[in-house]
Design an enzyme around this catalytic site. Structure first.
Site, PDB file in Angstrom:
ATOM      1  N   GLU A 281       0.823  -1.209   0.000  1.00 16.89           N
ATOM      2  CA  GLU A 281       0.000   0.000   0.000  1.00 16.89           C
ATOM      3  C   GLU A 281       0.856   1.259   0.000  1.00 16.89           C
ATOM      4  OE1 GLU A 281      -3.478   2.116   2.753  1.00 16.89           O
ATOM      5  OE2 GLU A 281      -2.032   0.743   3.661  1.00 16.89           O
TER       6      GLU A 281
ATOM      7  N   GLU B 140     -11.652   2.869   6.296  1.00 18.94           N
ATOM      8  CA  GLU B 140     -10.551   3.111   7.227  1.00 18.94           C
ATOM      9  C   GLU B 140     -10.525   4.588   7.599  1.00 18.94           C
ATOM     10  OE1 GLU B 140      -6.030   1.460   7.764  1.00 18.94           O
ATOM     11  OE2 GLU B 140      -6.455   2.605   5.959  1.00 18.94           O
TER      12      GLU B 140
END
Length: 267
Positions: A146, A245
């Site tokens: 990521e 998130e």
């Protein structure tokens, strides 16, 4: 229609961690993700998932000394043994929880003094990812990487989408994929619609995440047009999950109007 997973590390923090599964299920979530499972027995986590009809869709491999500020070790030369041991531990939890994805964090690095320093970090990263992907393939698990913005995590090794896709292509493992967090991507490079349309069809994007920019609250707060992005993701036929998130501004359930409205308009 996009599928949404509650991130239990950031959402429902008004409840003790193990009670967050019930709270997410009560709000209609069918899946969860979180940073790390290792503080808890895998059997207990699996029971919470099963009791509330939830799927575990993502968690991170051990990140090194998190409480001391480390944010992964995959790109840190000399830490290979620890990184690979961490993958083995993560795969044990993945098997117990039925989780098909593990994020392997790259780590924080000092600005490279020489090209050789940068090359050593990249070589360690590629070697650890190749090893992890091969190990995970036997368990039918994807390894994710990521890009993370340098404002929230200064010094993180991987920051841009093109870099992540280059790494995935260079390693060449079919189960190594990119975790595209639209919050981080917007801060670093923007152009989210084009990024989605360019990268999702490649098959290299294994998971999406979202939060409002710039404050990381609900996706409908701030500069993102979340509804537009969801429609783009839907049109692309993305069959994975979108991890929520973000840090709710007040209570988690009270802030889910954005999701309830989107669900209502698409049923």
């Amino acid at each position: 229609m996009p599928r949404f997973a509650a991130n239990l590390s950031m959402m429902y923090t008004e409840h003790p961690f193990l009670d967050r599964f019930a709270a997410a299920s009560a709000d209609g979530f069918e899946a969860v993700e979180y940073l790390f499972p290792y503080e808890y027995d895998a059997t207990e986590l699996r029971r919470r998932l099963d009791d509330h009809g939830l799927r575990q869709v993502l968690f991170n491999a051990p990140p090194g000394a998190w409480d001391s500020g480390e944010r992964g070790i995959a790109a840190l030369p000399g830490r290979e043994k620890e990184a690979r041991s961490g993958i083995d531990r993560a795969l044990e939890y993945a098997a117990a929880l039925g989780c098909p994805r593990v994020h392997m964090m790259a780590g924080l690095v000092q600005p490279a003094a020489t090209p050789a320093d940068a090359a050593r970090h990249r070589a360690a990263y590629l070697a650890n990812l190749a090893w992890a992907a091969e190990r995970a393939a036997a368990a039918d698990v994807d390894i994710l990487i990521e890009p993370i913005n340098g404002r929230d995590m200064p010094g993180y090794f991987l920051t841009r989408q093109a870099e992540a896709h280059s790494v995935v292509q260079e390693v060449g493992a079919p189960n190594l994929k990119v975790q595209l967090d639209l919050y981080h991507c917007q801060i670093v490079e923007g152009d989210l619609t084009t990024t989605l349309r360019r990268d999702v069809p490649t098959g290299r994007v294994g998971h999406l995440q979202i939060a409002g920019v710039p404050d990381r609250h609900e996706p409908d707060r701030g500069e993102l047009n979340a509804r537009h992005l969801f429609d783009v993701i839907d049109a692309l036929g993305f069959d994975g999950w979108i991890g929520c998130e973000y840090r709710p501004r007040t209570g988690t359930s009270e802030g889910l109007g954005w999701l309830n409205d989107y669900r209502g308009d698409n049923t």
